[in-house]
Design a protein around this motif. Structure first.
Motif, short mmCIF file in Angstrom:
data_model
loop_
_atom_site.label_atom_id
_atom_site.label_comp_id
_atom_site.label_asym_id
_atom_site.label_seq_id
_atom_site.Cartn_x
_atom_site.Cartn_y
_atom_site.Cartn_z
N PHE A 35 17.08 69.62 68.64
CA PHE A 35 17.62 70.90 69.10
C PHE A 35 17.24 71.06 70.57
N PRO A 36 17.95 70.38 71.46
CA PRO A 36 17.53 70.35 72.87
C PRO A 36 17.80 71.64 73.65
N TYR A 37 18.68 72.51 73.15
CA TYR A 37 19.05 73.72 73.89
C TYR A 37 18.24 74.91 73.37
N LYS A 38 17.27 75.36 74.16
CA LYS A 38 16.33 76.40 73.73
C LYS A 38 16.59 77.70 74.47
N CYS A 39 16.49 78.79 73.75
CA CYS A 39 16.66 80.11 74.33
C CYS A 39 15.40 80.52 75.10
N LYS A 40 15.60 81.19 76.24
CA LYS A 40 14.47 81.61 77.08
C LYS A 40 13.82 82.91 76.58
N LYS A 71 16.86 77.73 68.88
CA LYS A 71 17.18 76.41 69.41
C LYS A 71 18.56 76.01 68.92
N GLY A 72 19.32 75.34 69.74
CA GLY A 72 20.67 74.92 69.36
C GLY A 72 20.90 73.44 69.61
N MET A 112 23.27 83.53 73.45
CA MET A 112 22.81 84.38 74.55
C MET A 112 23.51 85.73 74.57
N ARG A 113 24.69 85.81 73.97
CA ARG A 113 25.39 87.10 73.92
C ARG A 113 24.62 88.12 73.09
N THR A 114 23.81 87.64 72.14
CA THR A 114 23.02 88.58 71.33
C THR A 114 21.97 89.28 72.18
N HIS A 115 21.55 88.64 73.27
CA HIS A 115 20.56 89.25 74.17
C HIS A 115 21.23 90.12 75.24
#
Length: 345
Positions: free
Chosen positions: A215-220, A225-226, A236-239
């Protein structure tokens, strides 16, 4: 003017020589066969006296036409006649013209019908009032005044085209990929693990990531993880509160267009598909077909893997397993995929 020119030209040719009659008479004509000699200048096709050389400037079209329409391959190094008579040469020229015109017409008919559309959901969703009185094609950079502040709102113009096969309107950038749906011989990419096939290499690549644990794509902002960049972008739209798909019937908003469509279907549309046997109504044909097979035909395709009992609906089978076999209610499928992998480990 061009069309009139060709009509006059073809009319003059018909008056001077009847092509059908000329070639029909060659079937029984033994004159050319009896006078055949390799040193005599004769036509490669009809073996009459030849005057137009096959090889030379502009010979490529002639050679190609002989291959296509005559089904013969001519070479300059062979010992066969190297000329055409005027009748055969003119016929080849007209045939070549016919082929080019046919290709141009086919290309024109298959060319997509261009349209222009505006995706106002990208940068203008926060300022719907800025879009109402604007021309989406000519005035797409818009300045919006909110209180004492002015903000720029960009409206992205997206080119749309219409498929000549199914008449579906798609993005121009996707058009070539869309056409592969109508090509039965299009190369397909097959997953080595599960055997699922894909028309597009990018779709095959994205699917292959499903079988991995990375899951290389991590949310800041949260532990999310995606596996794909698009999944993280959507997350990211949820944030940011970017629920861009808005229902026109109620205040509901959604992250995905598919969720909006499902909401509209179930909440704001009447059930149009009615069962002829019991008059029950359903939103979709699939739901009606499933109801008819289970409730009226008695078809049961869901089998309990513990006791072997069969059920028409999966929900009924899961309820049976929880009540009879004391199986815990499964919430696992609702977990994000990265949590599912972590729980397994």
């Amino acid at each position: 003017m061009v069309t009139a020119y060709y009509i006059m030209k073809m009319t003059r040719n018909r008056k001077s020589t009847d092509i059908h009659e000329y070639y029909s008479n060659l079937r029984d004509d033994t004159y050319s066969k009896t006078l055949y000699h390799k040193d005599r200048i004769m036509c490669r096709i009809c073996m009459k006296d030849g005057s137009v050389p096959i090889y030379g400037s502009g010979s490529c079209d002639v050679i190609e036409a002989l291959r296509i329409f005559g089904n013969i391959v001519v070479r300059e190094e062979d010992n066969f006649p190297k000329h055409l008579c005027k009748i055969c040469y003119n016929f080849i020229k007209e045939a070549n013209l016919f082929r080019k015109i046919a290709a141009q017409t086919d290309k024109f008919l298959k060319s997509p019908i261009k349209e222009e559309a505006v995706d106002v959901s990208l940068d203008c969703h926060e300022y719907p009032e800025a879009i109402a009185n604007q021309d989406p094609v000519r005035n797409w950079p818009v300045t919006v005044t909110s209180g004492n502040q002015s903000k720029n709102c960009k409206m992205k113009v997206i080119s749309k085209v219409q498929c000549y096969v199914c008449n579906k309107v798609v993005n121009k950038s996707y058009y070539k990929e869309h056409l592969t749906m109508h090509d039965p011989n299009h190369h397909k990419y097959v997953c080595d693990i599960c055997g699922k096939s894909f028309r597009l290499r990018c779709a095959y690549h994205n699917h292959s990531l499903r079988h991995g644990n990375g899951f290389p794509y991590k949310c800041k902002f949260c532990p999310y993880k995606g596996k794909y960049a698009e999944l993280l972008k959507t997350h990211m739209r949820t944030h940011t509160g970017d629920y861009r798909y808005m229902c026109t019937e109620c205040p509901a908003r959604f992250l995905f267009k598919s969720n909006l469509n499902s909401h509209i279907l179930n909440k704001h549309k009447e059930k149009e598909h009615k069962c002829e046997a019991c008059k029950r109504a359903f939103h979709t044909k699939l739901a009606l077909q499933r109801h008819f097979e289970v409730d009226h035909l008695g078809i049961k395709t869901h089998v309990c893997n513990i006791c072997g009992n069969t059920f028409g609906y999966r929900n009924a089978m899961m309820k049976h397993q929880r009540r009879v076999h004391k199986r815990e209610k499964m919430m696992f499928s609702r977990m994000p995929s990265y949590l599912q992998v972590e729980n397994k480990n």
